[in-house]
Design a protein around this motif. Structure first.
Motif, mmCIF file in Angstrom:
data_model
loop_
_atom_site.group_PDB
_atom_site.id
_atom_site.type_symbol
_atom_site.label_atom_id
_atom_site.label_comp_id
_atom_site.label_asym_id
_atom_site.label_seq_id
_atom_site.Cartn_x
_atom_site.Cartn_y
_atom_site.Cartn_z
ATOM 1 N N ILE A 293 -5.540 -3.061 -11.828
ATOM 2 C CA ILE A 293 -4.902 -3.324 -10.538
ATOM 3 C C ILE A 293 -4.550 -4.808 -10.363
ATOM 4 O O ILE A 293 -3.782 -5.169 -9.472
ATOM 5 C CB ILE A 293 -5.817 -2.819 -9.393
ATOM 6 N N ASP A 294 -5.092 -5.659 -11.232
ATOM 7 C CA ASP A 294 -4.825 -7.101 -11.133
ATOM 8 C C ASP A 294 -3.676 -7.561 -12.026
ATOM 9 O O ASP A 294 -3.329 -8.737 -12.033
ATOM 10 C CB ASP A 294 -6.084 -7.887 -11.528
ATOM 11 N N ARG B 139 -0.233 -8.563 -13.285
ATOM 12 C CA ARG B 139 0.972 -9.072 -12.618
ATOM 13 C C ARG B 139 2.006 -9.414 -13.681
ATOM 14 O O ARG B 139 1.735 -10.211 -14.576
ATOM 15 C CB ARG B 139 0.644 -10.322 -11.780
ATOM 16 N N PHE C 248 5.821 -2.394 -6.860
ATOM 17 C CA PHE C 248 4.591 -1.655 -6.578
ATOM 18 C C PHE C 248 4.974 -0.269 -6.058
ATOM 19 O O PHE C 248 5.957 -0.138 -5.328
ATOM 20 C CB PHE C 248 3.749 -2.387 -5.534
ATOM 21 N N THR D 285 9.410 -2.507 6.068
ATOM 22 C CA THR D 285 9.696 -3.783 5.402
ATOM 23 C C THR D 285 9.064 -3.785 4.017
ATOM 24 O O THR D 285 7.904 -3.426 3.866
ATOM 25 C CB THR D 285 9.119 -4.956 6.225
ATOM 26 N N GLY D 286 9.826 -4.176 3.054
ATOM 27 C CA GLY D 286 9.304 -4.256 1.683
ATOM 28 C C GLY D 286 9.603 -3.029 0.848
ATOM 29 O O GLY D 286 9.555 -3.092 -0.383
ATOM 30 N N ASN E 190 5.499 -4.888 -2.529
ATOM 31 C CA ASN E 190 4.058 -5.150 -2.485
ATOM 32 C C ASN E 190 3.345 -3.815 -2.263
ATOM 33 O O ASN E 190 3.957 -2.823 -1.854
ATOM 34 C CB ASN E 190 3.708 -6.164 -1.382
ATOM 35 N N THR E 191 2.061 -3.791 -2.555
ATOM 36 C CA THR E 191 1.301 -2.542 -2.524
ATOM 37 C C THR E 191 1.261 -1.937 -1.124
ATOM 38 O O THR E 191 1.429 -0.732 -0.941
ATOM 39 C CB THR E 191 -0.150 -2.789 -3.000
ATOM 40 N N TRP E 192 1.041 -2.797 -0.146
ATOM 41 C CA TRP E 192 0.849 -2.284 1.204
ATOM 42 C C TRP E 192 2.119 -1.627 1.754
ATOM 43 O O TRP E 192 2.052 -0.582 2.406
ATOM 44 C CB TRP E 192 0.358 -3.402 2.140
ATOM 45 N N SER E 193 3.240 -2.236 1.476
ATOM 46 C CA SER E 193 4.492 -1.622 1.936
ATOM 47 C C SER E 193 4.679 -0.258 1.292
ATOM 48 O O SER E 193 5.167 0.687 1.934
ATOM 49 C CB SER E 193 5.688 -2.527 1.598
ATOM 50 N N PHE F 22 2.271 1.731 0.370
ATOM 51 C CA PHE F 22 1.326 2.620 1.076
ATOM 52 C C PHE F 22 1.894 3.043 2.438
ATOM 53 O O PHE F 22 1.814 4.206 2.828
ATOM 54 C CB PHE F 22 -0.017 1.914 1.316
ATOM 55 N N VAL G 181 -0.294 2.362 -7.683
ATOM 56 C CA VAL G 181 -1.666 2.258 -7.183
ATOM 57 C C VAL G 181 -1.972 3.480 -6.332
ATOM 58 O O VAL G 181 -1.207 3.794 -5.414
ATOM 59 C CB VAL G 181 -1.866 0.967 -6.340
ATOM 60 N N TRP G 182 -3.042 4.169 -6.666
ATOM 61 C CA TRP G 182 -3.485 5.297 -5.842
ATOM 62 C C TRP G 182 -4.264 4.752 -4.655
ATOM 63 O O TRP G 182 -5.019 3.778 -4.798
ATOM 64 C CB TRP G 182 -4.390 6.236 -6.650
ATOM 65 N N THR G 183 -4.097 5.333 -3.498
ATOM 66 C CA THR G 183 -4.978 4.986 -2.392
ATOM 67 C C THR G 183 -6.316 5.676 -2.656
ATOM 68 O O THR G 183 -6.423 6.538 -3.525
ATOM 69 C CB THR G 183 -4.428 5.498 -1.053
#
Lengths: 154, 738
Positions: free
Chosen positions: B214-215, B217, B223, B248-249, B279-282, B284, B432-434
């Protein structure tokens, strides 16, 4: 939005949505990946950081809440964190290591607030952090030994 | 062992990504010629390690097995260094890419040390011989006048010494010695083997600098998060992406079709709808905002509670007779003074490693590069070649650190997703899986129901043993409609029951799979260890005998069963670990009020383990006070690491007993995250006492898994000892006991 973050004493000017959890701003935008994603719902402590010295689950804290404050992550250094690193090393604590960033930050916070924690204090302080490998007894011992090391040094 | 040979410089540069002078020892890549068949139990012997010694004395050793917390990078490196007579301070470890030339890299089955210790020792010994030859040549003395010690070769005639690093050039010219000339050290001369070495990765682990999957880059990477059907193998009927696209993203939304693995191998991927973001959060967030209508498919009515009830009915009736049954249990029961019956259930379980499944992939025209936390990089590579029609030699699998594996990261469906998406968007991408994805879409440890019946004569001796078991088979993930357990599964504790029972009958009942079934740390031993040890405790109580003595009596006369492996079962060793644990726990001591002791013994991955648990039960709530465990794993390679593994297995086994339960309703997994799929936390953690039997002259056997199956039965037996309440159904939290 433009966000200025201060992490481990260094300033980062980034672009991030204000409701983005601090975790993802640190990992994906700033690029410091030592702080880990474990659950996303403040249940496991893998994402623990200190904000102005307070223990915080960065996955559940919006980046906007950290503006103008000092963020401390596993990439940082402090007297207590260095003592803990040493006793983590002495006790061969980690297995997979993934949760240990969060464990060390939580333990740093504990020692910052409590100079001589009892087993019960440690259990209470550290029970927000999950270690799936099960290194709890070594963590408990390493925290006690960090205290002992600190007392020796004084 | 394959012939050891020098690899060519190009290979070396490719592996190390650097160009410097040095001795490089490799092994014959003979396995490349063999047809690669990824099977879950393929276990063959292929040495694979590379040693790289630089002029400054630094030694880089290649770790061919994945590091997921079991300490393998340190353990196997220490075996090479010991035979090489290297000074540990010069050693560093590099992770191998997934490639056949390293031999079998499938990191599962608690077998890395068992299968790799000797080849690694030979690698070290070969290096030492060549350094000795080089020094002898330099000094113009016979090789027998030279010895290696702590990174130097010493001329025993005059005590002159020369540093390993200073021999690099000479040693590079030395012929590789043949295997007959390799002499391994005697146990009493070991410097690292059998001692304690700290992890080579401690500094990275304590500074946040270890790179997990997950680290990773890569410049310009994207993502991704994938929405998968709540019901196993359901698919997308239609979806509306308008809202998700506004996040956004978020950059792109792509439908992924399910990839069905061919019969007998690989894992495929579930398919769904993927959100690509910067990015990962967007990613998700976008996923949450997708509006998807699903075709739920044929698993949509699957209800795990109903399934357990079905299995409970099935185990009441005669099942398929399993080979290995013997004698006549019916007449034994008829002749018994008393019979005892019990039914035990264990729910579906999930691995939940702290690092969720994730992978970074870059598909470029005719090459694929992957960076991922995988337990079995060679199968991953073959699987990608199969699904994406790219020659296997054009596929690079970079193995990162694994933030826990436990069997989940043997199944690389998450890698297939990343590659499929990279191909689609023509850019590197990290999937990335939640945590919710991980809990709801895994390859689950199978639920099980077991019915046991035993007969006792008037002296309390066991006269007959009937065990009927039903659980969905792992084989169902490779071959649909595999409704009965396979031989390898029943061989995990059922057919190799350690007691010499004269009348022994084992039956298997039908159990369909409506979830993807996979292996989880210690696998079927979780069921077998729980059923057998709980039932022996019930028999001991019915016979009015002490449980430890009852186990010892039931194990009978010392005997050695050869079997098909090179590791004969020796009942003496099982008795020895039991006696040792009983001594550690002071078994028979007077206990505080509301406390109870429970015992279990189990043989798995060729190791012998006995555990005693002390619980206290107040207001019907159970707390673990102490756990004592002894393991006989033959030669103990890295002692403190073994203790750490057993401590971990204690906590892992405890989580299974206290909290582990995956349930389904309408085909969908009901649990979400750590709040409803709970883990043992520090406040619950007992005092753990581990001892390792001194068996340095025996071959090494499993360590990572064998401690796990002991916990649930020892806990439940301790609860019975404290309260006379028998727990036959896990987890304890469902019974209001936590």
């Amino acid at each position: 939005m433009d966000v200025n973050l201060s992490i481990n004493g260094k300033s980062y000017a980034i672009q991030a949505q204000e409701d983005m959890p601090l975790l993802w701003a640190i990992r994906d935008i700033v690029g410091l990946t030592g702080t880990k994603f474990g659950c996303g719902v403040s249940q496991c402590g893998a994402c623990s950081v200190l904000i102005d010295g307070n223990l915080t689950k960065s996955c559940g804290t919006p980046v906007s809440a950290a503006i103008g404050k000092e963020i401390f992550t596993i990439e940082g250094t402090s007297e207590n964190l260095e003592l803990l690193r040493q006793t983590w090393n002495d006790g061969n604590v980690p297995q997979c290591g993934y949760c240990q960033s969060g464990q060390l930050i939580a333990a740093t916070f504990l020692l910052d607030k409590n100079e001589n924690p009892s087993d019960e204090d440690i259990d209470n302080a550290m029970s927000s952090n999950i270690c799936r490998c099960g290194t709890y007894s070594r963590i408990r011992k390493a925290i006690h030994e960090a205290v002992a090391l600190k007392n020796e040094k004084i | 062992m394959s012939k050891i040979q020098q690899i060519n410089r190009r290979d070396f540069v490719k592996i190390f990504g650097l160009a410097s002078g040095g001795i490089i020892l490799g092994c014959n890549a003979s396995t490349v010629e063999k047809k690669f068949k990824p099977t879950i139990h393929k276990d063959f012997f292929e040495p694979n390690l590379f040693i790289h010694l630089e002029k400054n004395g630094n030694v880089t050793l290649i770790a061919s097995r994945s590091e997921m917390g079991q300490g393998i990078r340190t353990s196997l490196a220490s075996a090479i260094a010991d035979e090489m007579e290297a000074d540990w301070k010069y050693i560093s470890v590099k992770q191998a890419i997934g490639h056949e030339k390293y031999g079998n890299q499938n990191t599962d089955g608690s077998r890395s040390v068992r299968t790799k210790l000797e080849p690694m020792r030979k690698m070290g010994a070969t290096a030492k011989l060549m350094l000795i030859s080089a020094a002898a040549k330099k000094w113009n003395v016979v090789e027998s006048a030279c010895k290696a010690e702590n990174h130097y070769i010493i001329n025993t005639n005059n005590n002159e010494k020369i540093f390993f690093g200073d021999l690099v050039e000479e040693a590079s010219k030395i012929e590789i010695p043949t295997e007959e000339n390799i002499q391994l050290k005697k146990v009493e001369n070991f410097k690292f083997i059998g001692k304690t070495l700290k992890s080579v990765d401690l500094k990275d682990f304590t500074h946040g600098t270890a790179t997990y999957g997950i680290d990773v880059r890569i410049p310009n990477m994207k993502f991704a998060a994938v929405a998968r059907c709540p019901v196993t193998f359901g698919n997308v009927k239609s979806f509306n992406k308008a809202k998700a696209e506004k996040v956004t993203g978020v950059e792109k939304i792509i439908q992924l079709d399910r990839l069905v693995p061919p019969t007998g191998k690989f894992f495929g991927m579930l398919g769904g709808v993927a959100v690509i973001a910067n990015n990962t959060w967007s990613a998700f967030q976008g996923k949450l905002d997708l509006d998807i209508e699903w075709n739920y498919g044929e698993n949509k009515t699957f209800n795990s509670e109903e399934f357990t009830n079905t299995l409970k009915e099935r185990v009441k009736k005669t099942g398929k007779l399993v080979p290995g049954s013997r004698g006549n249990v019916s007449s034994a029961f008829n002749d018994s003074e008393q019979t005892v019956e019990a039914t035990y259930t264990v729910p579906f379980l999930v691995h939940a490693p702290m690092e969720v499944p994730n992978a970074t992939a870059w598909f470029q025209k005719d090459t694929i590069e992957v960076w991922a936390p995988v337990q079995d990089p060679q199968t991953t590579r073959s699987e990608l070649a199969h699904f994406f029609n790219i020659p296997v030699e054009n596929i690079t699998i970079n193995v990162t650190f694994l933030g826990g594996g436990f069997g989940r990261k043997s199944k690389s469906d998450f890698v297939v997703e990343a590659v499929a998406l990279s191909k689609e968007i023509n850019a590197p991408v990290q999937v990335v899986w939640t945590r919710e994805d991980d809990i709801k879409h895994s390859f689950y440890h199978a639920t099980s129901v077991q019915y046991l019946k035993g007969g006792l004569d008037k002296n309390g001796n066991v006269t007959g043993w009937l065990q009927r078991v039903g659980f969905p088979s792992i084989v169902s993930s490779f071959k649909p409609l595999s409704d009965y357990a396979s031989g390898f599964e029943l061989g995990q504790g059922f057919t190799n029951n350690p007691y010499p029972l004269e009348n022994f009958r084992l039956e298997n009942v039908k159990a369909e799979a409506n979830l993807r079934i996979g292996w989880l740390r210690s696998v079927v031993h979780i069921h077998s260890g729980f059923g057998i040890n709980s039932f022996v405790d019930e028999l001991a109580f019915a016979a009015k005998k002490d449980p430890v003595q009852f186990h010892l009596d039931l194990l009978g006369k010392d005997r050695i069963i050869k079997g098909k492996s090179n590791y004969p079962f020796n009942s003496r060793r099982l008795k020895d670990v039991l006696n040792n644990t009983a001594k550690m726990a002071n078994w028979g001591k007077e206990l505080p009020k509301n406390h109870g002791l429970g015992v279990s013994i189990h043989y798995s991955f060729y190791s012998y383990v006995a555990t005693i648990v002390e619980v206290s039960v107040n207001d019907e709530k159970v707390k673990l006070e102490n756990v004592w465990t002894t393991i006989d794993c033959g030669l103990a390679l890295n002692k403190d690491n073994i203790k750490n593994q057993l401590e971990g297995a204690t906590i892992f086994g405890m989580s299974i007993a206290l909290y582990g339960k995956i349930s389904t309703n309408n085909g969908a997994v009901e649990q979400n995250n750590f709040f409803d799929y709970q883990m043992t936390r520090m406040k619950d953690a007992p005092k753990i006492h581990i001892e390792i039997m001194d068996k340095m002259h025996e071959p090494p056997t499993g360590v990572g898994e064998p401690g796990v199956p002991l916990m649930a039965p020892a806990i439940c037996n301790a609860i019975f000892n404290a309260t006379r309440k028998r727990v036959r159904s896990l987890p304890l939290v469902d019974l209001g006991m936590i």
